[in-house]
Scaffold this motif. Structure first.
Motif, short mmCIF file in Angstrom:
data_model
loop_
_atom_site.label_atom_id
_atom_site.label_comp_id
_atom_site.label_asym_id
_atom_site.label_seq_id
_atom_site.Cartn_x
_atom_site.Cartn_y
_atom_site.Cartn_z
N THR A 70 12.79 4.31 -5.66
CA THR A 70 12.36 3.17 -4.84
C THR A 70 10.99 2.70 -5.27
O THR A 70 10.36 1.89 -4.60
N VAL B 102 14.66 8.36 -1.52
CA VAL B 102 13.38 7.72 -1.84
C VAL B 102 13.16 7.69 -3.34
O VAL B 102 12.33 6.93 -3.83
N ASP C 174 14.50 14.20 -1.64
CA ASP C 174 15.83 13.75 -1.23
C ASP C 174 16.81 14.92 -1.10
O ASP C 174 17.61 14.99 -0.17
N GLU D 168 5.74 10.54 1.65
CA GLU D 168 7.08 11.08 1.88
C GLU D 168 7.06 12.60 1.90
O GLU D 168 7.70 13.25 2.72
N GLU E 298 9.19 10.69 -9.84
CA GLU E 298 10.62 10.55 -9.55
C GLU E 298 11.29 11.91 -9.39
O GLU E 298 12.13 12.10 -8.52
#
Lengths: 559, 1087
Positions: free
Chosen positions: A467, A464, A451, A477, A444
């Motif tokens: 999620t 993201v 992000d 990502e 995270e």
């Protein structure tokens, strides 16, 4: 009788002129070179030394040597970096730009396999000769040339700096010049160690050395100089003298946007980012076909360990912060170190793809997520460049972007508009932290940093973080973001290398789920590409033949 | 003494004294000859003719009068009853009587020279339309390779006298005018009509007296002087039409392999008929097979067999760009002289319009004045002035003048934009404007024509104007003190100033430019236009003081030995300063005024790595030396010379140390012992000679000063480490030459009109050059890539000969034939350090290298397999025996049957030397009666080679004319695109990629040629019809380069794209303007 007098007169004049002419001449022979400065006459003052310290970096290091394709270090050596990352493609025959980025084979969605009969490794090696360099065909030459030219210039400045009379706080000024030289020497060693199998350590002006050492040792030298730079900066007592000198070493026209004169702390944070980069891009962290645990069986370097990731995280945590001044470049209309239209890989890709030197690749564009404003602001489908299986692309880079506020612009040919990141950047540092966090299990935290980077670049994408992505999802990502965020910064090939994509499929490498468009217009979205590129380049023949090794091998034995 | 004798006792000698009068004229032009010696045979009674050629002499009843004059055949006239004896003296074709200066320093008849000196008089120089001396010399000097390498107006020729003996400085010889070097003015700026004669010495053996500047040989031009006698006025005018040669029928393919519909419209893959879009381009083109991709060219199914006869037409771009240029020449000269003075003044103008779209012209005007006066007995002064004004308004890129270092002279005009259309597909009309009325600069069709360019776009937006003024002023004072001592001082100043302005208009409203970001510019980074100003000046001074001491043992010392001595002591000083100042303004307004003050930024041109300096540059050069030369002649039997020259120079290592160049020569005339014998009648002249000499080539300016680079970075001044470092210890390059030769005359056929006197000259020479300067590569880790050093040893040898035969000689018909021949080989013996020196050229992608044991200029590259069992260098076959059936031989090359691809090696070889095995010329002249003259000259260059890069580029897009030619492969016949395409793209194992634009023997061609260089027919109306006051009224029709026999498939086998007089880059045809074929009509009037 009259004639006789004339006779004597003329003879006297003649003889005298002969003698005088001969005597008067000798001191006039030392004509010097009235057009050029010398070390003795010019590099003996603060101003002269700064002129050399600036020219040695920006002209010797970045401008000279690469006028075959584009006109700087950022167009050709960095162009190769993007070609090898399959971010751009080129069809021109110059400098092997059309060949070294072509994968060994592509398997299309329909199973058809197209094989490249001039594989990259054989092209690189066939043309690694001095004669090929002369004809502009030896890709291995340019990065080596520029970085050692920069290193040598810095060595020359370091050899002179202690004897220059400085005004003000001389010790602070001398330390600032030394930090400048250490920083760029570290940069040069970092570039050599990240690209070549082996290299030379040369820390004295004009000294010769044939004791090649492996790239790890070169990188260690790079780290050593980054650390010397950091400690030298820390020891500077007069901030104003520091800023006065550094403000003159960094070209004034780059001191805008993210460029400028970094404070001592900012510069040290720039150094930490570069130390993290040296480590990150030179070890393997394979992510193949969605598998974060993939391994490469044959490589010149080893895989990242948890300790390595911790180091990367630790260094990048002390790295560049948002708003920090970083090292940038800008074009000027004249007297530039790279030109607006041809000086960067970015400008060579910008414009109508049927006429631009580089064409933006489908494999680059596929990394944009739907709704990414960076995509809509920068890419048009006005023309399709149709050509061979790897070159065909539907995309053009819009010169200067489409004008969306706050959104990153990929390319501009307008003088001064494009901001080139010469070294680290905030977004690179963020993404290094993100990758380290992801690899260390802090998914995270890592996704949140992705992000942050996306927000910073104006992507306008939904976060993201939060999620519920898996490690593979988070890495996907990360990879997508690093691919689109850090193009044209001399990093893209290193990333594809360490993620394992450039290695042969039989060794566990390869690139999967690629978009490939054929010249007939068929769009394949799940093509498999086997790049099989040399991971660390051989030393250019211009060095290895004229300065044969008494140490490490100069040809990568793993390929 | 003799005259005293005559005066004191005339009666004793001639009982019946009488007077004879008459006029002596030249048989050539019937001009009166002053100063002709007239002697009563067997006596010391004599006189000379006066200014108007008349004489009066007392003669005995019987006997002979002998008329003699330098350069003329002496005549003996039997005294009869006539009291008026007019004599016409014929000029002596025999070389022995010619007096030359160059190489020996003293006017000497060729019979007494131990060295080879070639000379040519003005009447044997053709009236080349360019009116330039260098063009006129082509083929005239035995042994010399003079080639016209570009057809752009004002461009210089390449000159190689004897071999290539240096690398960095090129092959350009020393140029002198009337004894003084000219170093500011180009030889092609001088007025051809003002030339009296030209002398050439070709190597160190004969040019040793020129010391440190003599190794490339010397060309000395002597300008016309006034002759004693009536004032003569000559006027010439001519007009010439010039078109570029295209001896290889270069054109773009008239048939194509693109996708078409049933009506032969070229269509896209969806069947849409293609048309130009708003920016002048075409979208959607596709090959018939393989689709819309460049490499579909290599699809074996594509055959170029469709004509452009529907939507898209074929345009002959060469016709669209290459027009008929023209030249006007006008010259007027007035000359005359008295006993004590002479004058010659001349004015000439040459106006040449470029055949490249007639984009501009070169206009040159010459004014000359040559004045001589004898101030008092033995003391003569002479002033020789030449002023040249040249205006050149050719467009930059279309032949224009300007650019870095242009002011140094001997540069080709910038013509990089002319052939920009080479890669434009033939279905584009270069002359088609877009709807906005502008020309498109970039006419592309997706993957085709990606390197397209349009010279019409350049002509629309770019313009150039160049003004150049040359001043050549020579003064000469000469004092013959007494019979032993002569003093001579010469001072020459040669100044040249030149300003070129290039203007590129603002192109920001051109739709094509906007769309493609395509524009023409020099410094500007965008399409907003710019103005460049190039300013150059060169000042050169040469001072030369000489003392000659002469003795004659018999006459001066009454020693009965036939010995004459001549001692020359000279001091020679030269000082040159070249300055250049290049500035620019960027960003022009769309509306007038278009000048520097309307630009948005201004600056001084930045550092250019090719020339090694920035836009504010000066280059001083000082050299001086002295020469001591001792010559001893043993009557008519032979002679020897020995001497040395020492030179100091600002370009030598250490500067203050001189270099000394010794020389020796000798000659014997073995048949002189057999005087008046039969052999003497048959072979009146036979000389053997041998010479050894050393001469030098100076290092280039600043070669010995290690410096830093300097340039601007933004607003700051920065210093840089140079990429190649200089060397304080450079030595002069020394060329050591031995030559042996013979000069002879054979008169076997005595009184017959056929072949009555054959003159020949033969020389063998051998040279070694040591300390040749070049930059050797050093490992880049040291921060530089090169180190300038005395790196190379070279050697060369060759033979040269000339034969001149009056084939037939009668009163009404004369036929004279001359042939000149030269053969030379130059090679690199060794390179210091052993590593090859890598050089760049435009021959494909493979560099030239300088390597020990190879001939200089050698082109390296890949070979097409020439047999099915062709092996690699390691002996391994390319095609194993089992696979042989997959290949066949086509036109001498191995081709793969499956894809029609030519198979090339993947190893490189030394392919060929561009320099010819020999070059020869054949010159015939016929004179019928005295009014009709016909002359022609063939030049033959044998086994020279050119790399046809122009062709290779046109192969890339498959648009070269070859692509329409069918071949038969595997039983099928067709113009297979893959077959030709493979020549550009393929190497062994790789149909494309590694082989793209690689240097391949496929494009290396034999460029031998035989060329009708010159043919002329002249009628002199004044000889047919007596026109009052007019002595000559000659109408001349001349053709130049009108016939060429060659197998070379490019435009012109004579051109070369390398820099002018490059030592190594001589064999590439890379978009160079060919020579022109000219038809000229001229009128020469003499009063």
């Amino acid at each position: 009788m009259k004639i006789r007098n004339k006779n004597i007169f003329i003879q006297t004049v003649f003889t005298a002129s002969l003698v005088l002419a001969n005597l008067g001449c000798k001191d006039k022979l030392d004509v010097g070179n009235p057009n050029a400065p010398t070390i003795g006459a010019n590099v003996n003052t603060e101003t002269g030394l700064i002129s050399l310290a600036q020219g040695g970096v920006y002209i010797n290091g970045f401008a000279n040597g690469d006028d075959w394709l584009g006109n700087s270090y950022f167009s050709l050596p960095w162009g190769y970096n993007e070609l090898l990352a399959d971010n751009v493609a080129a069809d021109a025959s110059n400098n092997q730009v059309a060949t070294i980025g072509v994968p060994d084979y592509v398997i299309f969605d329909d199973g058809v396999k197209e094989t490249n009969k001039a594989p990259s490794i054989s092209i690189l090696r066939t043309y690694n000769t001095r004669a090929a360099t002369g004809a502009g065909n030896n890709a291995t030459y340019y990065q080596w040339l520029n970085m050692y030219a920069m290193n040598n210039a810095c060595n020359t400045v370091l050899s002179l700096v202690d004897n220059i009379p400085f005004s003000g706080d001389a010790a602070s000024k001398i330390a600032t010049v030394k930090a400048w030289c250490y920083w760029w020497k570290a940069y040069a060693y970092g570039s050599i160690g990240s690209m070549y199998y082996s290299g030379l350590i040369l820390d004295e002006a004009g000294a010769k050395n044939s004791n090649y050492v492996l790239h790890d040792a070169i990188l260690a030298k790079s780290n050593e100089y980054y650390n010397m730079a950091a400690s030298t900066i820390s020891g500077i007592s007069s901030e104003s003298d520091y800023e006065a000198i550094l403000g003159r070493l960094i070209p004034e026209f780059t001191q805008l946007g993210n460029g400028g004169v970094p404070t001592k702390d900012m510069w040290i944070r720039n150094i930490n980012t570069m130390l993290a980069r040296n480590l990150l891009v030179n070890k393997l962290s394979p992510f193949i076909n969605g598998n974060p645990a993939a391994t490469i069986t044959k490589s010149t370097t080893s895989a990242m360990t948890a300790a390595d990731w911790t180091s990367v995280l630790s260094l990048s945590s002390k790295g560049i912060q948002k708003g920090d001044v970083v090292f940038t470049g800008r074009s000027t209309s004249n007297n530039y170190f790279f030109s607006a239209t041809g000086g960067t890989a970015a400008s060579l890709t910008t414009g109508v793809n049927t006429s631009s030197t580089f064409k933006i690749s489908e494999r680059f564009v596929q990394n944009f997520k739907a709704g990414d404003k960076r995509f809509t602001n920068n890419f048009s489908t006005a023309t399709t460049y149709k050509n061979n299986y790897i070159f065909t692309t539907r995309y053009n880079i819009i010169d200067g972007g489409a004008g969306a506020a706050g959104v990153y612009v990929y390319g501009s040919k307008t003088v001064g508009a494009y901001e080139l990141y010469i070294a680290g950047s905030y977004e690179e540092n963020l993404l290094m932290m993100a990758e380290a966090n992801i690899r260390l299990g802090n998914l995270e935290a890592g996704l949140a940093q992705i992000d942050l980077a996306r927000t910073y670049l104006g992507a306008g994408l939904a976060p993201v973080a939060g999620t519920g992505l898996t490690l593979a999802g988070a890495m996907t990502e990360l990879v997508k973001e690093r691919r689109v965020a850090l193009i044209y910064r001399g990093l893209s090939f290193y990333d594809n290398r360490r993620w394992g994509r450039t290695y042969d499929i039989t060794n566990g490498g390869g690139s999967y789920a690629n978009t490939v468009v054929t010249s007939a217009g068929v769009i394949h979205k799940n093509a498999t590409i086997n790049y099989n590129f040399l991971d660390y380049w051989d030393v250019p023949a211009d060095e290895s033949e004229l300065n044969p090794s008494t140490g490490a091998a100069t040809k990568n034995p793993n390929f | 003494m003799g005259i005293l004798c005559v005066c004191s006792c005339p009666a004793m000698l001639w009982a019946q004294d009488r007077q004879v009068t008459g006029i002596v004229t030249s048989a050539d032009d019937e001009s009166p000859l002053p100063g002709v010696n007239i002697l009563v045979s067997g006596s010391s009674v004599g006189t000379t003719t006066s200014i108007d050629g008349t004489y009066r002499i007392s003669v005995p009843e019987k006997g002979k009068l002998i008329f003699s004059f330098v350069g003329m055949i002496s005549q003996q006239i039997q005294l009869g009853n006539a009291n008026v004896i007019d004599v016409k003296l014929e000029s002596d074709a025999r070389i022995l009587s010619e007096v030359v200066v160059t190489g020996s320093g003293v006017a000497t008849t060729k019979a007494k020279l131990g060295i080879a000196v070639e000379s040519i008089s003005a009447k044997n120089l053709p009236q080349a339309p360019t009116a330039s001396i260098d063009q006129a010399l082509i083929g005239k000097i035995p042994g010399a390779q003079i080639s016209s390498v570009s057809g752009n107006p004002g461009d210089p020729v390449n000159i190689v006298l004897r071999g290539i003996n240096t690398v960095q400085g090129g092959t350009k010889p020393l140029i002198m005018v009337d004894g003084i070097q000219i170093a500011s003015t180009d030889i092609n700026a001088l007025d051809l009509s003002n030339v009296d004669r030209i002398e050439v010495v070709q190597g160190a053996a004969s040019a040793s007296i020129y010391g440190a500047q003599g190794a490339n040989g010397v060309i000395q031009i002597f300008t016309k002087k006034g002759k004693k006698g009536a004032i003569s006025v000559n006027y010439s005018t001519s007009y010439s039409a010039n078109t570029f040669l295209n001896t290889g029928n270069v054109h773009k393919a008239k048939l194509h392999p693109y996708l078409t519909d049933a009506n032969n419209n070229i269509v896209d893959s969806k069947g849409n008929i293609l048309d130009y879009n708003e920016v002048g381009s075409i979208e959607g083109i596709s090959y018939t097979y393989g689709g819309a991709a460049r490499l579909a060219l290599l699809n074996s199914q594509n055959v170029a067999d469709k004509p452009y006869n529907a939507n898209l037409k074929y345009y002959d771009h060469f016709k669209q760009v290459f027009k008929t240029g023209s030249t006007f020449n006008n010259s007027l000269s007035i000359s005359g002289g008295s006993d004590k003075s002479d004058f010659s003044i001349a004015a000439a103008n040459n106006h040449t319009v470029s055949p490249v779209m007639k984009n501009g012209s070169v206009d040159r005007s010459n004014l000359s004045a040559n004045l001589g006066v004898e101030l008092f007995k033995g003391f003569k002064i002479r002033s020789n002035t030449q002023l040249v004004y040249t205006k050149n308004d050719l467009v930059p890129g279309l032949g224009g003048a300007g650019g870095y270092d242009y002011g140094k002279g001997n540069s080709l005009g910038s013509n990089g934009g002319v052939f920009s259309f080479l890669n434009t597909s033939p279905f584009f009309d270069l002359t088609r404007k877009m709807a906005d009325g502008n020309y498109p600069g970039y006419q592309t069709a997706d993957f085709l024509s990606i390197n397209a360019g349009n010279p019409y776009y350049r002509q629309q937006y770019a313009s150039g104007i160049d003004h150049k003024i040359d001043v050549i002023q020579n003064f000469n004072a000469n004092y013959t003190v007494n019979k032993f001592l002569e003093l001579d001082a010469k001072y020459g100043v040669n100044y040249r100033t030149e300003n070129a302005r290039w203007t590129y208009k603002n192109q920001s409203q051109n739709l094509n430019s906007i769309y493609y970001d395509n524009f023409v510019s020099n410094f500007a980074p965008d399409f907003n236009g710019e103005i460049n100003d190039w300013q150059y000046s060169t000042t050169f001074q040469n001072f030369l003081a000489t003392a000659y001491i002469r003795t004659d043992f018999e006459k001066d010392f009454n020693i009965k030995l036939p010995i004459q001595t001549s001692t020359q002591i000279s001091f020679d000083y030269r000082n040159k300063m070249y300055k250049e100042y290049d500035t620019y303004g960027l960003g022009l307004s769309l509306s007038p005024p278009i000048n520097i003050s309307s630009t948005s930024t201004q600056g001084v041109a930045s550092y250019n790595s090719t020339v090694g300096h920035n836009g504010d540059y000066k280059e001083p050069f000082v050299t001086y030396g002295y020469l001591i030369n001792q010559k001893i002649d043993f009557g008519d039997y032979g002679g020897i010379t020995a001497g040395f020259r020492s030179d100091w120079s600002s370009a030598f290592g250490g500067g203050a140390k001189p270099f000394t160049f010794p020389h020796f020569d000798g000659h014997i005339l073995p048949l002189a012992l057999l005087k008046n014998s039969v052999i003497d009648n048959i072979i009146p002249y036979f000389k053997l000679r041998a010479a050894y000499g050393e001469a030098g080539i100076q290092p280039a300016a600043f070669d010995r000063y290690p410096v830093l680079g300097q340039q601007n970075l933004g607003d700051a001044l920065v210093y840089t480490i140079p990429t190649a470092t200089k060397n304080a210890d450079l030595q002069v390059e020394v060329s050591k030459e031995t030559e042996i030769g013979t000069d002879f005359t054979i008169s076997a056929n005595g009184s017959s009109p056929w072949l009555n006197s054959i003159n020949g000259s033969f020389t063998y020479w051998k040279r070694k050059s040591a300390n040749v300067i070049y930059t050797v590569s050093v490992a880049p880790s040291n921060g530089s890539t090169g180190q300038l050093t005395n790196a190379i040893d070279m050697s060369s040898n060759g033979v040269q000969f000339s034969l001149t035969l009056p084939v037939y000689n009668s009163k009404n018909f004369k036929w004279e034939f001359t042939t000149n021949f030269g053969h030379q080989i130059s090679k690199i013996d060794a390179v210091a350090g052993g590593a090859d020196i890598i050089l760049t050229s435009n021959a494909g992608s493979t560099s030239l290298v300088l390597t020990g044991g190879q001939q200089i200029g050698q082109i390296y590259g890949y070979k097409a397999l020439s047999s099915l069992d062709f092996t690699r260098k390691n002996g391994v076959r390319y095609i194993d025996e089992a696979s042989v059936g997959n290949y066949e031989m086509v036109d001498g090359r191995v081709v793969r049957k499956s894809d029609y691809q030519i198979q090339f090696t993947d190893e490189t070889y030394a392919l060929a030397n561009p320099n010819p095995k020999f070059n020869a010329s054949f010159i015939n002249s016929f004179t019928i009666k005295d009014f009709l003259s016909v002359g022609f000259q063939f030049d033959w260059v044998y086994k020279s080679h050119l790399y046809n890069q122009t062709k290779e580029w046109m192969y890339r897009d498959g648009i070269h004319g070859d692509f329409e030619k069918p071949v038969t492969i595997n039983g099928k016949t067709g113009a297979f695109s893959s077959y030709y395409g493979s020549a550009y793209y393929a190497l062994w194992g790789s149909p494309s990629g590694a082989g793209n634009n690689a240097t391949k023997d496929y494009f290396l061609e034999d460029a031998s040629f035989m060329r009708l260089r010159n043919v002329s027919v002249g009628f002199d109306l004044a000889k047919l019809v007596k026109i009052p006051r007019i002595s000559k009224c000659q109408l001349v029709f001349t053709g130049r380069n009108i016939l060429t026999f060659t197998n070379y498939t490019g435009y012109d086998p004579e051109i070369s794209s390398g820099s002018v007089n490059s030592s190594f880059d001589r064999g590439v045809d890379h978009s160079t303007l060919p020579n022109t074929k000219s038809y000229q009509v001229g009128l020469n009037i003499g009063f």
